[in-house]
Design an enzyme around this catalytic site. Structure first.
Site, PDB file in Angstrom:
ATOM      1  N   GLU A  21     -51.402 -34.885  29.236  1.00  0.00           N
ATOM      2  CA  GLU A  21     -51.655 -33.458  29.049  1.00  0.00           C
ATOM      3  C   GLU A  21     -50.363 -32.683  28.779  1.00  0.00           C
ATOM      4  O   GLU A  21     -50.394 -31.620  28.167  1.00  0.00           O
ATOM      5  CB  GLU A  21     -52.336 -32.863  30.278  1.00  0.00           C
ATOM      6  CG  GLU A  21     -53.768 -33.298  30.463  1.00  0.00           C
ATOM      7  CD  GLU A  21     -54.402 -32.638  31.666  1.00  0.00           C
ATOM      8  OE1 GLU A  21     -55.361 -31.877  31.476  1.00  0.00           O
ATOM      9  OE2 GLU A  21     -53.920 -32.885  32.804  1.00  0.00           O
ATOM     10  N   GLU A  73     -55.157 -22.864  38.377  1.00  0.00           N
ATOM     11  CA  GLU A  73     -55.097 -21.916  39.496  1.00  0.00           C
ATOM     12  C   GLU A  73     -53.807 -21.097  39.455  1.00  0.00           C
ATOM     13  O   GLU A  73     -53.836 -19.870  39.616  1.00  0.00           O
ATOM     14  CB  GLU A  73     -55.207 -22.650  40.836  1.00  0.00           C
ATOM     15  CG  GLU A  73     -56.562 -23.238  41.114  1.00  0.00           C
ATOM     16  CD  GLU A  73     -56.799 -24.635  40.517  1.00  0.00           C
ATOM     17  OE1 GLU A  73     -57.809 -25.252  40.862  1.00  0.00           O
ATOM     18  OE2 GLU A  73     -55.964 -25.103  39.695  1.00  0.00           O
ATOM     19  N   LYS A  98     -61.191 -24.157  30.945  1.00  0.00           N
ATOM     20  CA  LYS A  98     -60.525 -25.288  30.304  1.00  0.00           C
ATOM     21  C   LYS A  98     -61.627 -26.192  29.732  1.00  0.00           C
ATOM     22  O   LYS A  98     -62.220 -26.990  30.457  1.00  0.00           O
ATOM     23  CB  LYS A  98     -59.655 -26.030  31.318  1.00  0.00           C
ATOM     24  CG  LYS A  98     -58.757 -27.082  30.719  1.00  0.00           C
ATOM     25  CD  LYS A  98     -57.840 -27.663  31.792  1.00  0.00           C
ATOM     26  CE  LYS A  98     -56.968 -28.770  31.230  1.00  0.00           C
ATOM     27  NZ  LYS A  98     -56.151 -29.393  32.272  1.00  0.00           N
TER      28      LYS A  98
END
Length: 124
Positions: A21, A73, A98
């Site tokens: 990622e 978050e 997401k």
């Protein structure tokens, strides 16, 4: 209290905790509702008295593109702080989505609310 909102703001950024990622950009979807009092802007038809959703959108996009958080978050919290501080927003609800993050789910995300919903009528 009146609400100015932004829906489906799509921003590409690096986000996530996994190594793969950190190598790609992913699209996040941001929705935000912001408390304000529109009466002065409505009465004067003057943008200077409005909560400028275009300026807010540009600032969010710029921030998210350059801020490579690990967790949604922490990104949601920092976006909320940015909006409340830079645009003098007393209350907001922010949804950070997401897409395609979990196999079998169209999207995952987080919804946060920060601040007080009551807008001081004298301040606007």
């Amino acid at each position: 209290m009146d609400i100015v909102f932004i829906r489906d703001l799509r921003v590409d950024t690096i986000i996530g905790v996994y190594d793969w990622e950190r190598q790609i950009k992913q699209t996040l979807i941001i929705d935000v509702e912001m408390a304000t009092d529109i009466r002065r802007a409505a009465a004067t038809d003057d943008l200077q008295y409005a909560l400028n959703y275009h300026a807010v959108s540009l600032r969010i996009a710029s921030y998210v593109e350059s801020h490579h958080a690990l967790l949604i978050e922490s990104l949601a919290e920092s976006i909320a702080t940015l909006i409340r501080t830079e645009f003098n927003v007393p209350w907001l609800r922010l949804t950070l989505t997401k897409p395609n993050a979990v196999l079998g789910a169209r999207a995952v995300g987080i919804i946060i609310e920060r601040g007080a919903k009551i807008v001081n009528e004298q301040a606007q």
